[in-house]
Design a protein around this motif. Structure first.
Motif, PDB file in Angstrom:
ATOM      1  N   GLN A 324     -13.493   1.201  10.548  1.00 54.86           N
ATOM      2  CA  GLN A 324     -12.969   0.517  11.966  1.00 54.86           C
ATOM      3  C   GLN A 324     -12.277   1.265  12.929  1.00 54.86           C
ATOM      4  O   GLN A 324     -12.258   1.151  14.119  1.00 54.86           O
ATOM      5  CB  GLN A 324     -12.012  -0.639  11.310  1.00 54.86           C
ATOM      6  CG  GLN A 324     -12.958  -1.834  10.601  1.00 54.86           C
ATOM      7  CD  GLN A 324     -12.252  -2.657   9.679  1.00 54.86           C
ATOM      8  OE1 GLN A 324     -11.170  -2.312   9.455  1.00 54.86           O
ATOM      9  NE2 GLN A 324     -12.725  -3.724   9.278  1.00 54.86           N
ATOM     10  N   TRP A 326     -12.767   4.451  13.506  1.00 57.75           N
ATOM     11  CA  TRP A 326     -13.472   5.442  14.194  1.00 57.75           C
ATOM     12  C   TRP A 326     -14.345   4.624  15.137  1.00 57.75           C
ATOM     13  O   TRP A 326     -14.421   5.148  16.269  1.00 57.75           O
ATOM     14  CB  TRP A 326     -14.753   5.999  13.261  1.00 57.75           C
ATOM     15  CG  TRP A 326     -14.188   7.072  12.409  1.00 57.75           C
ATOM     16  CD1 TRP A 326     -13.073   7.563  12.208  1.00 57.75           C
ATOM     17  CD2 TRP A 326     -14.708   7.284  10.921  1.00 57.75           C
ATOM     18  NE1 TRP A 326     -12.691   8.414  11.128  1.00 57.75           N
ATOM     19  CE2 TRP A 326     -14.005   8.256  10.264  1.00 57.75           C
ATOM     20  CE3 TRP A 326     -15.839   6.878  10.325  1.00 57.75           C
ATOM     21  CZ2 TRP A 326     -14.109   8.877   9.248  1.00 57.75           C
ATOM     22  CZ3 TRP A 326     -16.196   7.371   8.939  1.00 57.75           C
ATOM     23  CH2 TRP A 326     -15.520   8.308   8.242  1.00 57.75           C
ATOM     24  N   ARG A 327     -14.854   3.448  14.748  1.00 61.24           N
ATOM     25  CA  ARG A 327     -15.297   2.599  16.009  1.00 61.24           C
ATOM     26  C   ARG A 327     -14.556   2.169  16.970  1.00 61.24           C
ATOM     27  O   ARG A 327     -14.688   2.008  18.287  1.00 61.24           O
ATOM     28  CB  ARG A 327     -15.904   1.454  15.384  1.00 61.24           C
ATOM     29  CG  ARG A 327     -17.303   1.828  14.635  1.00 61.24           C
ATOM     30  CD  ARG A 327     -17.948   0.448  14.063  1.00 61.24           C
ATOM     31  NE  ARG A 327     -19.386   0.977  13.634  1.00 61.24           N
ATOM     32  CZ  ARG A 327     -19.854   0.243  12.670  1.00 61.24           C
ATOM     33  NH1 ARG A 327     -19.383  -0.766  11.925  1.00 61.24           N
ATOM     34  NH2 ARG A 327     -21.103   0.800  12.189  1.00 61.24           N
ATOM     35  N   PRO A 331     -16.751   3.483  20.336  1.00 60.18           N
ATOM     36  CA  PRO A 331     -17.717   2.081  20.047  1.00 60.18           C
ATOM     37  C   PRO A 331     -19.011   2.484  19.698  1.00 60.18           C
ATOM     38  O   PRO A 331     -19.814   1.744  19.483  1.00 60.18           O
ATOM     39  CB  PRO A 331     -17.466   1.288  21.221  1.00 60.18           C
ATOM     40  CG  PRO A 331     -15.936   1.621  21.829  1.00 60.18           C
ATOM     41  CD  PRO A 331     -16.150   3.281  21.504  1.00 60.18           C
ATOM     42  N   ASP A 332     -19.542   3.683  20.482  1.00 59.76           N
ATOM     43  CA  ASP A 332     -20.886   3.725  20.126  1.00 59.76           C
ATOM     44  C   ASP A 332     -21.341   4.627  18.848  1.00 59.76           C
ATOM     45  O   ASP A 332     -22.609   5.066  18.805  1.00 59.76           O
ATOM     46  CB  ASP A 332     -21.531   5.015  21.530  1.00 59.76           C
ATOM     47  CG  ASP A 332     -21.364   4.202  22.735  1.00 59.76           C
ATOM     48  OD1 ASP A 332     -21.582   3.127  22.676  1.00 59.76           O
ATOM     49  OD2 ASP A 332     -21.106   4.862  23.690  1.00 59.76           O
ATOM     50  N   LEU A 333     -20.351   5.067  18.169  1.00 63.53           N
ATOM     51  CA  LEU A 333     -20.572   5.509  16.851  1.00 63.53           C
ATOM     52  C   LEU A 333     -21.664   4.923  16.047  1.00 63.53           C
ATOM     53  O   LEU A 333     -21.509   3.690  15.679  1.00 63.53           O
ATOM     54  CB  LEU A 333     -19.254   5.782  16.035  1.00 63.53           C
ATOM     55  CG  LEU A 333     -19.521   6.476  14.623  1.00 63.53           C
ATOM     56  CD1 LEU A 333     -19.847   7.788  14.801  1.00 63.53           C
ATOM     57  CD2 LEU A 333     -17.977   6.289  13.839  1.00 63.53           C
ATOM     58  N   THR A 334     -22.616   5.394  15.576  1.00 64.29           N
ATOM     59  CA  THR A 334     -23.693   5.037  14.568  1.00 64.29           C
ATOM     60  C   THR A 334     -23.300   5.664  13.167  1.00 64.29           C
ATOM     61  O   THR A 334     -23.166   6.717  13.119  1.00 64.29           O
ATOM     62  CB  THR A 334     -25.099   5.632  14.932  1.00 64.29           C
ATOM     63  OG1 THR A 334     -25.405   4.810  16.291  1.00 64.29           O
ATOM     64  CG2 THR A 334     -26.066   5.226  13.980  1.00 64.29           C
ATOM     65  N   ASP A 364     -24.761   0.922  10.539  1.00 61.84           N
ATOM     66  CA  ASP A 364     -26.047   0.766  11.392  1.00 61.84           C
ATOM     67  C   ASP A 364     -27.365   1.047  10.683  1.00 61.84           C
ATOM     68  O   ASP A 364     -28.247   0.507  10.811  1.00 61.84           O
ATOM     69  CB  ASP A 364     -25.773   1.651  12.476  1.00 61.84           C
ATOM     70  CG  ASP A 364     -24.607   1.483  13.482  1.00 61.84           C
ATOM     71  OD1 ASP A 364     -24.681   0.740  14.506  1.00 61.84           O
ATOM     72  OD2 ASP A 364     -23.438   1.887  13.054  1.00 61.84           O
ATOM     73  N   ARG A 409     -27.466  -5.285  15.416  1.00 55.10           N
ATOM     74  CA  ARG A 409     -26.839  -4.260  16.092  1.00 55.10           C
ATOM     75  C   ARG A 409     -27.696  -3.626  17.135  1.00 55.10           C
ATOM     76  O   ARG A 409     -27.678  -3.196  18.241  1.00 55.10           O
ATOM     77  CB  ARG A 409     -26.471  -3.119  15.031  1.00 55.10           C
ATOM     78  CG  ARG A 409     -25.261  -3.797  14.098  1.00 55.10           C
ATOM     79  CD  ARG A 409     -24.548  -2.494  13.226  1.00 55.10           C
ATOM     80  NE  ARG A 409     -23.862  -1.815  14.055  1.00 55.10           N
ATOM     81  CZ  ARG A 409     -22.625  -1.954  14.819  1.00 55.10           C
ATOM     82  NH1 ARG A 409     -22.003  -3.126  14.420  1.00 55.10           N
ATOM     83  NH2 ARG A 409     -21.953  -0.804  15.352  1.00 55.10           N
TER      84      ARG A 409
END
Length: 480
Positions: A324, A326-327, A331-334, A364, A409
């Motif tokens: 949470q 890291w995102r 926000p684009d983190l996969t 993801d 997603r």
């Protein structure tokens, strides 16, 4: 004519010494004809890098590689020995090489495994192989090659490209930053085969990376058994690159690789990252377009008691908090991860806890395996093994849930513009991968030629595309 295979993955350590049989007469090739070696590479990307190192040394010494069994003077098989299915695949590959060629040297993880009686598994089943070594055993493999197929002449460096011989396509490559692992997960026998963590010097890594970029590599995939632990064994000592000190540490290595990738317009992708606190420092580096917003984190489970039985170095609650956080930073983190269903002692309540974690974490890319006992793993001694049928049922439930999460997603990306690296082009479409897609294990982006009039896409080039559709695994797009 039977073609040799390179079987892709779906994961200075002590190595087993070569075990030659009764030595037959060396193979003698005709004057002026370079000896030819066939190669079969199985297993994870770390084993693939071992294969590349062996092929590079063969090329340096004047050997040529053969694409078929009958065109080879001898064959090397690099094996995997992690789970039962991989062991059987390796044994089958050795048997095929013996049947098709007859002169076989075996290396890799299966070469380090013994049966319950302490006997070498490979030699017991395939006694006609010429030699057996463990993983990361370049010297022992070459000694065996020299014994059975003498090298044609002294090495000439100009026979080998500076980036070495690679088994991957020209536009991406793996960079293995360390060998071995310091963890003792109860389901895993990797440390017994590859030993404890041994980090490669940072200057060597940077030089290898630059040589790969100069050769046209556009994506470098950083791999190891535990990427986050890079440098622990050498107490994060400083090395030097371009006259500047750089610590042997994951964060400084990532920063240096990112700067190098920016120079060549390339990507860096991080695999096998344990969620240690210092990974937080890497997330801001992912905003520049070169260190990809992608983390491959092998979590394996979420329930604290299951993780304790697994002897994993992290807890599910901390993992969720970190995901949470890291995102929130990017926000684009996969996030890609793997999980095990049906681990010994796993109760229905513990499994339901895992499902709730997955709903909350919204990972993801996810792979789930039904627990498979591995010879030599301490997990085999745990009480209350889960019946095989129930293990498979739980694995299926995880993947059904993940299909829903993944579809949701990916659907959210429709209408967005993404950059892709083209992997293939055929008569109907080009196939690429976005920052969210590692080769061979994640999805792809399909770009129909009818949607790119006047545009010509080539393998190994980047393109900006607009996502037009999605399913649970792949995207469809048109060229911007």
């Amino acid at each position: 004519m039977t073609e040799l295979r390179r079987i892709p993955a779906a994961p200075a350590a002590p190595t087993a010494a070569a075990v030659p049989l009764t030595i037959p007469s060396p193979i003698v090739t005709a004057p002026g004809v370079a000896p030819r070696v066939g190669f079969v590479s199985l297993g994870c990307p770390k084993a693939l890098v071992d294969s590349e190192q062996i092929l590079t040394q063969l090329r340096a010494e004047g050997y040529e590689t053969a694409k078929s069994y009958d065109g080879a003077d001898l064959v090397i098989v690099n094996t995997c020995g992690f789970i039962d299915a991989a062991v059987q695949e390796s044994l089958d590959a050795i048997g095929e090489a013996l049947a098709e060629n007859g002169k076989v040297i075996v290396t890799g993880c299966l070469g380090a495994k013994k049966d319950a009686a302490g006997d070498d598994i490979i030699m017991k089943i395939h006694p006609k192989v010429l030699a057996v070594t463990g993983p990361h055993a370049l010297g022992e493999v070459m000694d065996s090659v020299h014994l059975h197929l003498p090298k044609p002449h002294e090495p000439f460096f100009d026979l080998v490209p500076s980036q070495g011989v690679k088994l991957t396509p020209k536009h991406y490559a793996y960079l293995k930053i360390s060998e071995g692992c310091n963890h003792r997960c109860s389901f895993c026998i990797i440390p017994s085969m590859r030993g404890d963590l041994v980090s490669r010097p940072i200057a060597d890594l940077m030089m290898e990376a630059e040589n790969l970029f100069k050769a046209g590599v556009k994506e470098l995939l950083v791999i190891s058994q535990d990427t986050s632990a890079y440098g622990v064994d050498v107490k994060f000592r400083s090395g030097f690159w371009n006259g500047k000190p750089v610590k042997t540490h994951m964060t400084q290595l990532t920063e240096a690789l990112g700067q190098l990738a920016a120079k060549y317009g390339a990507w860096i992708r991080l695999h096998y990252v344990y969620p240690y606190p210092h990974v937080d420092q890497v997330i801001p580096m992912m905003s520049g377009g070169h260190v990809l917003p992608y983390l491959d984190i092998p979590m394996q489970h979420a329930h604290p008691e299951v993780l304790r039985r697994m002897k994993r170095p992290a807890s599910g609650e901390k993992n969720l908090d970190r995901i949470q956080a890291w995102r929130a930073m990017n926000p684009d983190l996969t996030i890609r991860s793997t999980f095990i269903a049906g681990f010994p002692g796993e109760t229905e309540a513990e499994f339901e806890y895992l499902l709730e974690f997955l709903k909350e974490a919204q990972i993801d890319r996810l792979g789930c395996f039904a627990y498979s006992p591995v010879a030599g793993a301490t997990a085999n001694l745990l009480d209350n093994p889960v019946p095989e049928e129930l293990r498979e049922e739980r694995r299926a439930r995880v993947m059904l849930l993940q299909e829903e999460i993944s579809a949701k997603r990916l659907q959210a990306k429709v209408g967005r513009t993404v950059r892709v690296l083209i992997d293939a082009v055929n008569a109907r479409e080009a196939i690429g991968r976005s920052a969210a897609d590692a080769p061979e294990i994640d999805g792809v982006v399909h770009i129909k030629k009818s949607l790119m009039p006047g545009k010509k896409l080539a393998v190994g080039e980047f393109a900006d595309v607009v996502v037009t559709a999605a399913d649970a695994h792949d995207l469809w797009a048109s060229v911007v």
